[in-house]
Motif scaffolding. Structure first.
Motif, PDB file in Angstrom:
ATOM      1  N   THR A 111       0.834  -1.204   0.000  1.00 40.05           N
ATOM      2  CA  THR A 111       0.000   0.000   0.000  1.00 40.05           C
ATOM      3  C   THR A 111       0.871   1.257   0.000  1.00 40.05           C
ATOM      4  OG1 THR A 111      -0.275   0.103   2.416  1.00 40.05           O
ATOM      5  CG2 THR A 111      -1.910  -1.172   1.163  1.00 40.05           C
ATOM      6  N   ALA A 112       1.980   1.221   0.704  1.00 40.76           N
ATOM      7  CA  ALA A 112       2.892   2.377   0.703  1.00 40.76           C
ATOM      8  C   ALA A 112       3.449   2.623  -0.695  1.00 40.76           C
ATOM      9  CB  ALA A 112       4.022   2.165   1.704  1.00 40.76           C
ATOM     10  N   ALA A 113       3.699   1.539  -1.447  1.00 43.36           N
ATOM     11  CA  ALA A 113       4.263   1.660  -2.793  1.00 43.36           C
ATOM     12  C   ALA A 113       3.318   2.373  -3.758  1.00 43.36           C
ATOM     13  CB  ALA A 113       4.630   0.280  -3.348  1.00 43.36           C
ATOM     14  N   VAL A 114       2.014   2.381  -3.457  1.00 40.37           N
ATOM     15  CA  VAL A 114       1.069   3.103  -4.310  1.00 40.37           C
ATOM     16  C   VAL A 114       0.606   4.399  -3.645  1.00 40.37           C
ATOM     17  CG1 VAL A 114       0.319   1.056  -5.578  1.00 40.37           C
ATOM     18  CG2 VAL A 114      -0.955   1.755  -3.534  1.00 40.37           C
ATOM     19  N   GLY A 115       1.360   4.858  -2.659  1.00 43.20           N
ATOM     20  CA  GLY A 115       1.078   6.140  -2.024  1.00 43.20           C
ATOM     21  C   GLY A 115      -0.046   6.134  -1.019  1.00 43.20           C
ATOM     22  N   LEU A 116      -0.352   4.954  -0.458  1.00 47.26           N
ATOM     23  CA  LEU A 116      -1.430   4.822   0.516  1.00 47.26           C
ATOM     24  C   LEU A 116      -0.907   4.121   1.777  1.00 47.26           C
ATOM     25  CD1 LEU A 116      -4.200   3.583  -1.954  1.00 47.26           C
ATOM     26  CD2 LEU A 116      -4.058   5.874  -0.943  1.00 47.26           C
ATOM     27  N   PRO A 117      -0.207   4.835   2.644  1.00 45.70           N
ATOM     28  CA  PRO A 117       0.330   4.185   3.849  1.00 45.70           C
ATOM     29  C   PRO A 117      -0.785   3.567   4.696  1.00 45.70           C
ATOM     30  CG  PRO A 117       1.143   6.443   3.634  1.00 45.70           C
ATOM     31  CD  PRO A 117       0.096   6.255   2.588  1.00 45.70           C
ATOM     32  N   THR A 118      -0.535   2.359   5.191  1.00 46.91           N
ATOM     33  CA  THR A 118      -1.524   1.659   6.012  1.00 46.91           C
ATOM     34  C   THR A 118      -1.527   2.216   7.428  1.00 46.91           C
ATOM     35  OG1 THR A 118      -1.422  -0.383   4.714  1.00 46.91           O
ATOM     36  CG2 THR A 118      -2.144  -0.590   6.992  1.00 46.91           C
ATOM     37  N   LEU A 119      -2.719   2.564   7.896  1.00 49.48           N
ATOM     38  CA  LEU A 119      -2.916   3.030   9.259  1.00 49.48           C
ATOM     39  C   LEU A 119      -3.363   1.889  10.171  1.00 49.48           C
ATOM     40  CD1 LEU A 119      -4.933   6.271   8.393  1.00 49.48           C
ATOM     41  CD2 LEU A 119      -2.514   6.123   9.017  1.00 49.48           C
ATOM     42  N   ARG A 120      -4.149   0.995   9.617  1.00 50.39           N
ATOM     43  CA  ARG A 120      -4.694  -0.126  10.385  1.00 50.39           C
ATOM     44  C   ARG A 120      -4.836  -1.314   9.452  1.00 50.39           C
ATOM     45  NH1 ARG A 120     -10.452  -0.344  13.699  1.00 50.39           N
ATOM     46  NH2 ARG A 120     -10.027  -2.350  14.709  1.00 50.39           N
ATOM     47  N   LEU A 121      -4.453  -2.515   9.938  1.00 47.50           N
ATOM     48  CA  LEU A 121      -4.504  -3.705   9.097  1.00 47.50           C
ATOM     49  C   LEU A 121      -5.206  -4.830   9.841  1.00 47.50           C
ATOM     50  CD1 LEU A 121      -3.607  -4.807   6.331  1.00 47.50           C
ATOM     51  CD2 LEU A 121      -1.528  -5.621   7.446  1.00 47.50           C
ATOM     52  N   ILE A 122      -6.252  -5.375   9.208  1.00 53.14           N
ATOM     53  CA  ILE A 122      -7.048  -6.452   9.795  1.00 53.14           C
ATOM     54  C   ILE A 122      -7.102  -7.603   8.803  1.00 53.14           C
ATOM     55  CG2 ILE A 122      -9.329  -7.131  10.641  1.00 53.14           C
ATOM     56  CD1 ILE A 122      -9.814  -4.124  11.248  1.00 53.14           C
ATOM     57  N   ARG A 123      -6.635  -8.785   9.221  1.00 48.83           N
ATOM     58  CA  ARG A 123      -6.785  -9.965   8.349  1.00 48.83           C
ATOM     59  C   ARG A 123      -8.173 -10.540   8.594  1.00 48.83           C
ATOM     60  NH1 ARG A 123      -1.894 -13.826   8.162  1.00 48.83           N
ATOM     61  NH2 ARG A 123      -2.541 -14.445  10.241  1.00 48.83           N
ATOM     62  N   VAL A 124      -8.972 -10.566   7.533  1.00 47.21           N
ATOM     63  CA  VAL A 124     -10.352 -11.023   7.671  1.00 47.21           C
ATOM     64  C   VAL A 124     -10.542 -12.468   7.226  1.00 47.21           C
ATOM     65  CG1 VAL A 124     -11.357  -8.714   7.552  1.00 47.21           C
ATOM     66  CG2 VAL A 124     -11.034 -10.020   5.441  1.00 47.21           C
ATOM     67  N   ALA A 125      -9.564 -13.020   6.474  1.00 46.63           N
ATOM     68  CA  ALA A 125      -9.715 -14.406   6.014  1.00 46.63           C
ATOM     69  C   ALA A 125      -8.352 -15.020   5.710  1.00 46.63           C
ATOM     70  CB  ALA A 125     -10.597 -14.478   4.771  1.00 46.63           C
ATOM     71  N   VAL A 126      -8.276 -16.315   5.940  1.00 47.89           N
ATOM     72  CA  VAL A 126      -7.143 -17.135   5.500  1.00 47.89           C
ATOM     73  C   VAL A 126      -7.777 -18.345   4.826  1.00 47.89           C
ATOM     74  CG1 VAL A 126      -5.128 -18.504   6.148  1.00 47.89           C
ATOM     75  CG2 VAL A 126      -5.664 -16.401   7.424  1.00 47.89           C
ATOM     76  N   GLY A 127      -7.559 -18.463   3.510  1.00 49.18           N
ATOM     77  CA  GLY A 127      -8.180 -19.562   2.770  1.00 49.18           C
ATOM     78  C   GLY A 127      -9.682 -19.565   2.991  1.00 49.18           C
ATOM     79  N   PRO A 128     -10.251 -20.695   3.419  1.00 49.24           N
ATOM     80  CA  PRO A 128     -11.699 -20.787   3.575  1.00 49.24           C
ATOM     81  C   PRO A 128     -12.229 -20.230   4.897  1.00 49.24           C
ATOM     82  CG  PRO A 128     -10.702 -22.905   4.034  1.00 49.24           C
ATOM     83  CD  PRO A 128      -9.589 -21.990   3.585  1.00 49.24           C
ATOM     84  N   TRP A 129     -11.334 -19.813   5.791  1.00 48.45           N
ATOM     85  CA  TRP A 129     -11.759 -19.400   7.126  1.00 48.45           C
ATOM     86  C   TRP A 129     -11.834 -17.884   7.236  1.00 48.45           C
ATOM     87  CZ3 TRP A 129      -7.618 -22.966   6.618  1.00 48.45           C
ATOM     88  CH2 TRP A 129      -8.034 -24.309   6.718  1.00 48.45           C
ATOM     89  N   ARG A 130     -12.884 -17.398   7.881  1.00 47.82           N
ATOM     90  CA  ARG A 130     -13.105 -15.955   8.026  1.00 47.82           C
ATOM     91  C   ARG A 130     -13.217 -15.587   9.507  1.00 47.82           C
ATOM     92  NH1 ARG A 130     -13.566 -13.427   3.413  1.00 47.82           N
ATOM     93  NH2 ARG A 130     -14.465 -11.578   4.387  1.00 47.82           N
ATOM     94  N   VAL A 131     -12.947 -14.328   9.789  1.00 51.57           N
ATOM     95  CA  VAL A 131     -12.966 -13.845  11.166  1.00 51.57           C
ATOM     96  C   VAL A 131     -14.390 -13.536  11.649  1.00 51.57           C
ATOM     97  CG1 VAL A 131     -12.682 -11.361  10.747  1.00 51.57           C
ATOM     98  CG2 VAL A 131     -11.611 -12.404  12.767  1.00 51.57           C
TER      99      VAL A 131
END
Length: 196
Positions: free
Chosen positions: A145-165
């Protein structure tokens, strides 16, 4: 066994302290002999998978695994379709090229409050994006995201493969048997193959 855990901000993806300021998984998980299948940085939140099965760990996070990970990132600046297209085409990071499997704009409010809250600058807007990747280099989403000029302020992983939060409150966990976990991975692989 597979453990699905909604990891809060400020918690390391390990059970032993590094002597620093962060909490560890031991404050939340008392199941013996489970280890993280992949990492989630202390300053990131959301779905962390843990298992006591080496084959399952390798299937989820091993070097030959291409299990997708989906993130919601609150970024500084106004994300647009052009920046999403750039993330899908790929960006160059210091350890090589990286591209998103999917990247899209999100119209969401804060999924849950973060403690401590992110810094807010009144003169600079922020926006939410969804990013899906199939590798897991160190701080990869933040660097992309920083590489496209959008620094990340908050990061939430919502899914890994078939599993969701979804359905897991912050700090809460749910367990699945090895058979259930492997069956979910097989179903996800068949669905992905159907789109290729």
């Amino acid at each position: 066994m597979l453990v699905l855990f909604n990891k809060p901000y400020g918690v390391l993806s390990q059970f032993t302290s590094d002597g620093g300021r962060w909490q560890t998984l031991a404050a939340y998980i008392t199941i013996p002999n489970v280890y993280a299948a992949g990492r989630l940085d202390a300053d990131s939140e959301g779905l962390l998978l843990l298992t006591d099965n080496g084959a399952l760990q390798a299937a989820i996070a091993g070097p030959q695994s291409h299990v997708t990970k989906t993130y919601w990132a609150q970024v500084e600046g106004v994300a647009d379709t052009s920046s999403m297209a750039q993330l899908k085409r790929g960006v160059t990071l210091n350890d090589g090229p990286a591209k998103a499997v999917k990247a899209s704009l999100l119209d969401v409010t804060e999924p849950w409050p973060r403690d401590p809250p992110i810094r807010v600058r009144k003169s600079i807007p922020d926006s939410w994006i969804e990013l899906c990747i199939d590798e897991g280099r160190n701080r990869q989403v933040r660097r992309m995201t920083a590489a496209v000029g959008l620094p990340t302020l908050r990061l939430i992983r919502v899914a890994v493969g078939p599993w969701r939060v979804e359905g897991l409150a912050l700090g809460q966990l749910r367990t699945l048997s090895d058979d259930e976990a492997f069956a979910a991975l097989r179903r996800k692989s068949r669905r992905q193959a159907a789109f290729l």
